[in-house]
Design a protein around this motif. Structure first.
Motif, PDB file in Angstrom:
ATOM      1  N   LYS A 186       0.839  -1.200   0.000  1.00  9.64           N
ATOM      2  CA  LYS A 186       0.000   0.000   0.000  1.00  9.64           C
ATOM      3  C   LYS A 186       0.866   1.240   0.000  1.00  9.64           C
ATOM      4  O   LYS A 186       0.599   2.219  -0.697  1.00  9.64           O
ATOM      5  CB  LYS A 186      -0.902  -0.008   1.224  1.00  9.64           C
ATOM      6  N   GLN A 187       1.884   1.212   0.813  1.00  7.86           N
ATOM      7  CA  GLN A 187       2.758   2.361   0.921  1.00  7.86           C
ATOM      8  C   GLN A 187       3.447   2.638  -0.406  1.00  7.86           C
ATOM      9  O   GLN A 187       3.598   3.781  -0.819  1.00  7.86           O
ATOM     10  CB  GLN A 187       3.797   2.121   2.021  1.00  7.86           C
ATOM     11  N   THR A 188       3.836   1.583  -1.055  1.00 11.56           N
ATOM     12  CA  THR A 188       4.486   1.738  -2.356  1.00 11.56           C
ATOM     13  C   THR A 188       3.543   2.406  -3.343  1.00 11.56           C
ATOM     14  O   THR A 188       3.950   3.263  -4.121  1.00 11.56           O
ATOM     15  CB  THR A 188       4.922   0.367  -2.893  1.00 11.56           C
ATOM     16  N   GLU A 189       2.293   2.016  -3.277  1.00 13.05           N
ATOM     17  CA  GLU A 189       1.324   2.624  -4.181  1.00 13.05           C
ATOM     18  C   GLU A 189       1.175   4.119  -3.894  1.00 13.05           C
ATOM     19  O   GLU A 189       1.142   4.936  -4.812  1.00 13.05           O
ATOM     20  CB  GLU A 189      -0.032   1.930  -4.033  1.00 13.05           C
ATOM     21  N   VAL A 190       1.101   4.435  -2.624  1.00 12.35           N
ATOM     22  CA  VAL A 190       0.972   5.845  -2.253  1.00 12.35           C
ATOM     23  C   VAL A 190       2.198   6.625  -2.701  1.00 12.35           C
ATOM     24  O   VAL A 190       2.090   7.710  -3.293  1.00 12.35           O
ATOM     25  CB  VAL A 190       0.788   5.980  -0.726  1.00 12.35           C
ATOM     26  N   ASP A 191       3.351   6.061  -2.437  1.00 11.37           N
ATOM     27  CA  ASP A 191       4.588   6.734  -2.825  1.00 11.37           C
ATOM     28  C   ASP A 191       4.653   6.923  -4.330  1.00 11.37           C
ATOM     29  O   ASP A 191       5.065   7.972  -4.828  1.00 11.37           O
ATOM     30  CB  ASP A 191       5.793   5.905  -2.367  1.00 11.37           C
ATOM     31  N   CYS A 192       4.243   5.908  -5.013  1.00  9.61           N
ATOM     32  CA  CYS A 192       4.275   5.941  -6.465  1.00  9.61           C
ATOM     33  C   CYS A 192       3.384   7.070  -6.983  1.00  9.61           C
ATOM     34  O   CYS A 192       3.772   7.836  -7.874  1.00  9.61           O
ATOM     35  CB  CYS A 192       3.821   4.593  -6.997  1.00  9.61           C
ATOM     36  N   GLU A 193       2.223   7.155  -6.398  1.00  7.10           N
ATOM     37  CA  GLU A 193       1.288   8.195  -6.808  1.00  7.10           C
ATOM     38  C   GLU A 193       1.880   9.574  -6.552  1.00  7.10           C
ATOM     39  O   GLU A 193       1.808  10.467  -7.385  1.00  7.10           O
ATOM     40  CB  GLU A 193      -0.016   8.014  -6.016  1.00  7.10           C
ATOM     41  N   TYR A 194       2.460   9.700  -5.413  1.00  6.71           N
ATOM     42  CA  TYR A 194       3.044  10.978  -5.035  1.00  6.71           C
ATOM     43  C   TYR A 194       4.182  11.362  -5.985  1.00  6.71           C
ATOM     44  O   TYR A 194       4.264  12.493  -6.463  1.00  6.71           O
ATOM     45  CB  TYR A 194       3.560  10.905  -3.608  1.00  6.71           C
ATOM     46  N   LEU A 195       5.020  10.423  -6.272  1.00  7.09           N
ATOM     47  CA  LEU A 195       6.146  10.710  -7.160  1.00  7.09           C
ATOM     48  C   LEU A 195       5.665  11.028  -8.571  1.00  7.09           C
ATOM     49  O   LEU A 195       6.271  11.817  -9.281  1.00  7.09           O
ATOM     50  CB  LEU A 195       7.115   9.523  -7.171  1.00  7.09           C
ATOM     51  N   LYS A 196       4.574  10.414  -8.936  1.00 14.45           N
ATOM     52  CA  LYS A 196       4.018  10.695 -10.251  1.00 14.45           C
ATOM     53  C   LYS A 196       3.592  12.163 -10.324  1.00 14.45           C
ATOM     54  O   LYS A 196       3.876  12.862 -11.297  1.00 14.45           O
ATOM     55  CB  LYS A 196       2.813   9.785 -10.505  1.00 14.45           C
ATOM     56  N   ARG A 197       2.935  12.569  -9.271  1.00  6.27           N
ATOM     57  CA  ARG A 197       2.505  13.977  -9.247  1.00  6.27           C
ATOM     58  C   ARG A 197       3.712  14.901  -9.239  1.00  6.27           C
ATOM     59  O   ARG A 197       3.743  15.936  -9.888  1.00  6.27           O
ATOM     60  CB  ARG A 197       1.621  14.228  -8.028  1.00  6.27           C
ATOM     61  N   CYS A 198       4.696  14.496  -8.483  1.00 10.03           N
ATOM     62  CA  CYS A 198       5.950  15.246  -8.433  1.00 10.03           C
ATOM     63  C   CYS A 198       6.505  15.428  -9.834  1.00 10.03           C
ATOM     64  O   CYS A 198       6.873  16.522 -10.248  1.00 10.03           O
ATOM     65  CB  CYS A 198       6.954  14.440  -7.617  1.00 10.03           C
ATOM     66  N   CYS A 199       6.563  14.349 -10.524  1.00 10.29           N
ATOM     67  CA  CYS A 199       7.124  14.325 -11.862  1.00 10.29           C
ATOM     68  C   CYS A 199       6.307  15.217 -12.800  1.00 10.29           C
ATOM     69  O   CYS A 199       6.865  16.004 -13.575  1.00 10.29           O
ATOM     70  CB  CYS A 199       7.162  12.893 -12.367  1.00 10.29           C
ATOM     71  N   GLU A 200       5.014  15.117 -12.692  1.00  9.38           N
ATOM     72  CA  GLU A 200       4.167  15.944 -13.554  1.00  9.38           C
ATOM     73  C   GLU A 200       4.404  17.419 -13.291  1.00  9.38           C
ATOM     74  O   GLU A 200       4.526  18.225 -14.218  1.00  9.38           O
ATOM     75  CB  GLU A 200       2.696  15.597 -13.315  1.00  9.38           C
TER      76      GLU A 200
END
Length: 297
Positions: A186-200
């Motif tokens: 779950k944490q990985t998913e959250v982190d992934c989402e966050y980093l995606k937004r970061c990247c955008e």
DNA sequence: GCAGATGCTCACATTACCTCA
DNA sequence: CGTGAGGTAATGTGAGCATCT
């Protein structure tokens, strides 16, 4: 043991090191296990924390008011101290791999006669060694509560909890392992989402800055406009904290600061800026990395 | 002090079972 | 009723660490 969980993890975090010596982008997301940060703590931290001075394990602090040292309330088919483990240690059957491989009899021995599954469903379970047991709500609740307090158990705690729940220690152990895995996923998913937004956001900011550069280049070709334009993005540095501040153009601060934090607390440590000094015409020479604290004068 | 054996626990990948839409 | 998806208990494996010899 690079891939091992420290087992402590009161927070899950993800660090993105940008450069040596620089603060990392760190996400502290949940008060749960922190499987990604193995390096922060030795793996036996809980055990050590919970170990009382005489070397015994203090299990009373654990289980939220549940006195795990008291005699089990339920008749446990796994003898006290003997558990079902063949090696007569506190640990569960997980113990010896070799013996786990003889599973045939071991599982038989361990199996359900005593676990919760021993009731009605057990009739079926007895035959199929992989018959799945469904934990009751009460069991799940207590396991969850225990997990909230700490995501790993020492052997004594495990044994006590198993007795409390009328489960085999191995089941408790497995539950915690699976629970940690779920948490991490779950944490990985959250982190992934966050980093995606970061990247955008950074991509967008990059585009914007490139447009700005283009505009400036265009303006350079028509010097008569120079005098009337807004000042370009400039960087100034606070002499005391040596952090860059953006003047004239707020844009640079956008990328990181505009990123909404994930559900739980996120600490976004901004990358320490390059040592550009507006107060000197000479660029600051990069000092070699020196771990020793420097005295400022 | 060092090296190998042993035991324990962990993460991780996977399987198998159960439930439910 | 059959089926696929999702959740999760259970298993297998490899690795790190502690202890013992």
């Amino acid at each position: 043991m690079g891939d091992k969980d420290d087992g402590l993890g009161l927070s899950l975090s993800l660090s993105l090191r940008c450069a040596q010596n620089q603060p990392s982008l760190k996400l502290n997301l949940m008060p749960l296990a922190s499987p990604c940060m193995h390096h922060l703590q030795p793996k036996n931290t809980w055990n050590e924390l919970l170990r009382s001075s005489d070397g015994d394990l203090d299990t009373r602090s654990f289980l939220g008011g549940l006195d795990v040292n008291r005699a089990p309330t339920t008749v446990d088919c796994e003898e006290e101290g003997g558990v079902s483990s063949p090696n007569s240690t506190i640990s569960s059957i997980s113990g010896k791999r070799n013996e786990r491989h003889n599973v045939g009899d071991e599982v038989e021995a361990e199996r359900p006669s005593c676990s919760q599954a021993s009731d009605d469903e057990n009739g079926a379970a007895g035959d199929d060694p992989r018959k799945k047991l469904r934990l009751s709500k009460e069991q799940s609740l207590l396991l969850e509560e225990t997990f909230k307090e700490h995501s790993t158990l020492n052997p004594k705690q495990k044994l006590a909890l198993a007795k409390e729940l009328n489960l085999r220690p191995r089941q408790v152990e497995v539950w915690f392992q699976n629970r940690r895995a779920r948490t991490k996923l779950k944490q990985t998913e959250v982190d992934c989402e966050y980093l995606k937004r970061c990247c955008e956001n950074l991509t967008e900011e990059n585009r914007r800055l490139q447009r700005e550069v283009q505009d400036l280049r265009a303006l350079k070709l028509s010097p008569q406009l120079y005098m009337h334009m807004n000042p370009p993005t400039t960087l100034t540095m606070c002499p005391s904290c040596e952090r860059l501040a953006i003047s004239s153009s707020p844009s640079l601060a956008v990328a990181a600061s505009s990123i909404p934090a994930p559900t739980s607390a996120v600490v976004l440590n901004q990358q320490r800026p390059l040592p550009v000094s507006p107060w000197t015409t000479k660029p600051i020479s990069h000092r070699p990395f020196n771990p020793a604290p420097e005295s400022r004068s």
